[in-house]
Write an enzyme that holds these catalytic residues in place. Structure first.
Site, PDB file in Angstrom:
ATOM      1  N   LYS A  35       0.934  -1.060   0.078  1.00 48.85           N
ATOM      2  CA  LYS A  35      -0.105   0.102  -0.154  1.00 48.85           C
ATOM      3  C   LYS A  35       0.968   1.441   0.103  1.00 48.85           C
ATOM      4  CE  LYS A  35      -3.201   2.634   2.597  1.00 48.85           C
ATOM      5  NZ  LYS A  35      -3.916   2.948   3.758  1.00 48.85           N
TER       6      LYS A  35
ATOM      7  N   GLY B 159      -8.769   8.298  10.372  1.00 46.89           N
ATOM      8  CA  GLY B 159      -8.950   8.240  11.859  1.00 46.89           C
ATOM      9  C   GLY B 159     -10.145   9.206  12.126  1.00 46.89           C
TER      10      GLY B 159
ATOM     11  N   ALA C  47      -9.761   5.250   4.613  1.00 48.90           N
ATOM     12  CA  ALA C  47      -9.773   6.235   5.523  1.00 48.90           C
ATOM     13  C   ALA C  47     -11.164   7.090   5.873  1.00 48.90           C
ATOM     14  CB  ALA C  47      -8.687   7.316   5.190  1.00 48.90           C
ATOM     15  N   GLY C  48     -11.399   7.341   7.058  1.00 52.61           N
ATOM     16  CA  GLY C  48     -12.569   8.231   7.479  1.00 52.61           C
ATOM     17  C   GLY C  48     -13.783   7.215   7.837  1.00 52.61           C
TER      18      GLY C  48
ATOM     19  N   ASN D 201      -9.447   0.803   9.881  1.00 55.41           N
ATOM     20  CA  ASN D 201      -8.705   0.551  10.760  1.00 55.41           C
ATOM     21  C   ASN D 201      -9.164   0.951  12.191  1.00 55.41           C
ATOM     22  OD1 ASN D 201      -5.093   1.028  11.625  1.00 55.41           O
ATOM     23  ND2 ASN D 201      -6.607  -0.102  12.734  1.00 55.41           N
ATOM     24  N   THR D 202      -9.159   2.352  12.230  1.00 60.45           N
ATOM     25  CA  THR D 202      -9.574   3.015  13.557  1.00 60.45           C
ATOM     26  C   THR D 202     -11.092   2.771  14.048  1.00 60.45           C
ATOM     27  OG1 THR D 202      -8.416   4.923  13.086  1.00 60.45           O
ATOM     28  CG2 THR D 202      -9.721   5.119  14.551  1.00 60.45           C
TER      29      THR D 202
END
EC number: 2.8.1.10
Length: 260
Positions: A100, A162, A188-189, A210-211
């Site tokens: 990535k 995040g 993301a987001g 992830n987050t």
């Protein structure tokens, strides 16, 4: 066996959910959440997590015997040059050439990508034999440029990394889908399961989160929720939603209605 697979480079995945490895309290929870998500790919920040030194605790050890694909990422890199060097060293140490590409332009506030450096690195790495999944902004023009530079998948952000804000520009996801032939992975987001479902309903080929999992009150439960949301969103997209209309349309037939 599921025939609706995610194909990236020469690899085939049954799951359309990709998970990250950061922000967990420990490697054990990372492993358990990944298993609950049924993801077949997990990203690892090479500069922040040990995957190359066998003398230290190693995330790879938890996944021995599993079929989960490790996806090294270049989080923390800010130039094409250092990113290219990092991935070459990673490949030499691990044999992994499925990566990535992530080059950050604003390291203080937004963590937005530096798309020009990303484009330069993508071209070099693709020619060097890497399978490049490129993190970028939600710009269909840049997405096409990255594909032309050799990217095997395009990973536009849905919102700042995040932030948990969800998809801020749904139209751009659609525009990017129309602009490229390689897989589109929303990255993301994502903050909750419904965000993942919406991304898939818009036509994304996969979602990376992830987050939203790692920082949830119950990461294992959130991982399974994300798994189900991605599946539901994909099925909804394939089924084809009804068109939006400004006025009501009766769901019951009016022909032959009894008159009183």
């Amino acid at each position: 066996m599921n025939s609706d697979t995610l194909n990236i480079g020469n690899k085939i995945f049954q799951s359309r959910l990709i998970v990250g490895s950061g922000k967990y309290k420990d490697f054990k929870t990372t492993y358990e959440a990944t298993m609950a998500s049924e993801a077949e790919m997990i990203t690892v920040a090479v500069r922040r997590v040990n995957i190359t030194n066998p003398k230290e605790e190693n995330l790879l050890d938890y996944f021995k015997g599993s079929s989960v694909q490790f996806l090294p990422n270049s989080a923390g890199c800010t130039t094409a040059e250092e990113t290219i060097t990092l991935f070459r060293l990673t490949r030499e140490a691990t044999g992994i050439d499925f990566i990535k590409l992530e080059i950050i332009g604003d390291t203080q506030k937004t963590l937005y990508p530096d798309v020009m450096e990303t484009l330069k690195a993508c071209e070099v790495l693709a020619k060097d034999g890497f399978t490049v999944l490129a993190y970028t902004n939600d710009d269909p023009i840049m997405a096409r440029r990255l594909e032309e530079a050799g990217a095997s998948a395009i990973m536009p952000l849905a919102a700042p990394i995040g932030s948990g804000l969800g998809i801020q520009n749904r139209y751009n996801v659609v525009f990017i889908k129309e602009a490229i032939k390689v897989p589109l992975i929303v990255d993301a987001g994502v903050g909750c399961a419904s965000d993942a479902a919406i991304a898939m309903e818009l036509g994304a080929d996969a979602v990376l989160t992830n987050t939203a999992i790692a920082q949830a009150q119950n990461p294992i439960l959130m991982a399974s929720a994300m798994r189900d949301a991605v599946r539901a969103g994909r099925q909804s997209y394939l089924a084809g939603r009804i068109p939006k209309k400004p006025y009501a349309s009766a769901s019951s037939p009016t022909d032959g209605m009894a008159r009183f």
